[in-house]
Design an enzyme around this catalytic site. Structure first.
Site, short mmCIF file in Angstrom:
data_model
loop_
_atom_site.label_atom_id
_atom_site.label_comp_id
_atom_site.label_asym_id
_atom_site.label_seq_id
_atom_site.Cartn_x
_atom_site.Cartn_y
_atom_site.Cartn_z
N SER A 144 0.76 -1.16 -0.08
CA SER A 144 -0.11 -0.03 0.00
C SER A 144 0.86 1.49 -0.08
O SER A 144 0.31 2.39 -0.24
CB SER A 144 -0.94 -0.12 1.07
N HIS B 2 0.03 4.52 7.10
CA HIS B 2 0.51 5.23 5.94
C HIS B 2 0.99 6.36 6.10
O HIS B 2 0.44 7.40 6.61
CB HIS B 2 -0.41 5.21 4.86
N ASP C 161 -3.12 7.78 7.91
CA ASP C 161 -4.13 6.90 8.84
C ASP C 161 -3.24 5.98 9.70
O ASP C 161 -2.22 6.52 10.21
CB ASP C 161 -5.05 6.07 7.75
#
Ligand code: NAG
Ligand code: NAG
Ligand code: NAG
Ligand code: NAG
Length: 363
Positions: free
Chosen positions: A39, A329, A326
């Site tokens: 991610s 990240h 978040d």
């Protein structure tokens, strides 16, 4: 009228066919870039998958020029910023966007949120594209490249000049080994044997990439995962800023990854792998350097089950003062900082053996 239209069309075709290519080739420092990863690198590959690991909704992309897009951050991510440094102003498209056009010659981003070195990592959170599948997707695109260029020899020649970036392993720890409730993986493996298992698999994957003609490969090490808000929430540390046993496990993996990079460079003729010390770059006093005020909490309101931003939830206004957007990240400002040190090392330990600026000059 007809003649004017025809002239316009011809002019338009000439413009599209000639001008951008001339501009692109004048600016690009490498002909192509292929990011693989999780991610931290994903730029939208999970958008159409059945998974909890998606970032295709607000407030993700709040500072991104084109808005919500599938990146797990507020703005640009590491591959975007690296692409910009290399003269690719719009980065490279997600593989999801499909090949078929000549843009595949400039590179494609295969990264997928939740993706692991191990196929089973994150599967319980829905679909994602693990490293093994990312390599298969790359093989499909290599077929396309060979078709466009006319033969495999020409494709191989191009592929050897591209830059490959790989960011893998974070999910194997966060969504697998240290996930709660206690996973079978953690019961079966010690941190040492788990790191060994991952490196064994990663070694085969990076060798496959080499066999697909990759020569210039920047492998990003694990972040200090014990400091991400997710782990602070799951394993509240007593009297320390980070979860030390998780950082210990991460460093174990990183040390083995450095040895693997050395091994690949020694054993694969013409290979130039380099290790990017994300852990080191994100340790020490980087927060003070950047003016970060909140290093241990997420900027957006998070869903505590997934650790991702709540859709249309609250979001901090001073995003440049947060390390994390978040619970997992990096914010754009920290991604930018990490990328700039990966590209031009600030200290000897930022990259091993060379930074990306040097890597791309390898013959
Ligand atoms: C492959 O294609 C290139 C042009 O793209 C050409 O110069 C070369 O001769 C071809 N090689 C073979 C083996 O067909
Ligand atoms: C690339 O690898 C070769 C050996 O394969 C080595 O001689 C050379 O120094 C490396 N270049 C860089 C920039 O790492
Ligand atoms: C973040 O750090 C501050 C200052 O050290 C501390 O008061 C706070 O409890 C920490 N928050 C979390 C979520 O760990
Ligand atoms: C990244 O940082 C550099 C300065 O170090 C700055 O010029 C650039 O605008 C920043 N880019 C982003 C996307 O924040």
């Amino acid at each position: 009228m007809a003649t004017t239209t025809l002239k316009c069309i011809i002019l338009a075709i000439l413009f599209v066919a000639i001008t951008p290519q001339l501009l692109i080739h004048a600016q690009q420092k490498v002909p192509c870039i292929f990011p693989f990863g999780d991610s931290l690198f994903d730029n939208g590959n999970n958008n159409n998958l059945l998974t909890l690991l998606k970032a295709d909704y607000s407030p993700y992309g709040i500072d991104f020029v084109y808005g919500v897009n599938g990146r797990f951050t507020n703005g640009f991510n590491i591959p975007d910023i690296l692409a910009q440094l290399l003269g690719f102003l719009n980065g490279v498209p997600p593989n999801r966007a499909g090949g078929g056009s000549n843009t595949v010659l400039r590179g494609v981003n295969y990264a997928s949120g939740g993706a692991g070195i191990l196929d089973e990592t994150s599967l319980q959170l829905g679909q994602q594209i693990p490293m093994n599948q990312q390599l298969k997707n790359h093989q499909v695109n290599i077929g396309r490249i060979a078709t466009i260029l006319g033969n495999q020899t020409a494709a191989d020649h191009l592929l050897r000049q591209c830059l490959y970036t790989v960011d893998m392993g974070n999910s194997d720890y966060v969504n697998n080994y240290y996930a709660l409730p206690l996973t079978l993986t953690r019961i079966l493996y010690s941190p040492e044997s788990f790191a060994e298992k991952l490196i064994h698999e990663y070694s085969q994957q990076l060798t496959t990439l080499y066999n697909l003609q990759a020569r210039k490969v920047a492998v990003f090490g694990l972040q200090p995962l014990g400091c991400i808000p997710r782990e602070l929430f799951l394993y509240p540390p007593k009297g320390t800023a980070c979860v030390d046993f998780i950082n210990d496990a991460v460093r174990l993996f990183n040390t083995k990854l450095i040895s693997l990079v050395r091994h690949l460079n020694t054993n694969l003729p013409g290979a130039n792998f380099t290790y990017i010390n994300t852990y080191g770059i994100l340790s020490g006093n980087f927060a003070a350097t950047l003016g970060i005020k909140v290093p241990n909490a997420s900027c957006c309101e998070v869903n505590k089950i997934t650790g991702l931003c709540v859709q249309d939830g609250a979001v901090c206004s001073n995003r440049d003062e947060y390390t994390y957007f978040d619970d997992y990240h990096l914010t754009q400002i920290v991604a930018n900082y990490t990328t700039s040190r990966a590209y031009i090392a600030q200290t000897q330990s930022d990259a091993f053996p060379v930074d990306i600026q040097t890597l791309i000059q390898a013959q």
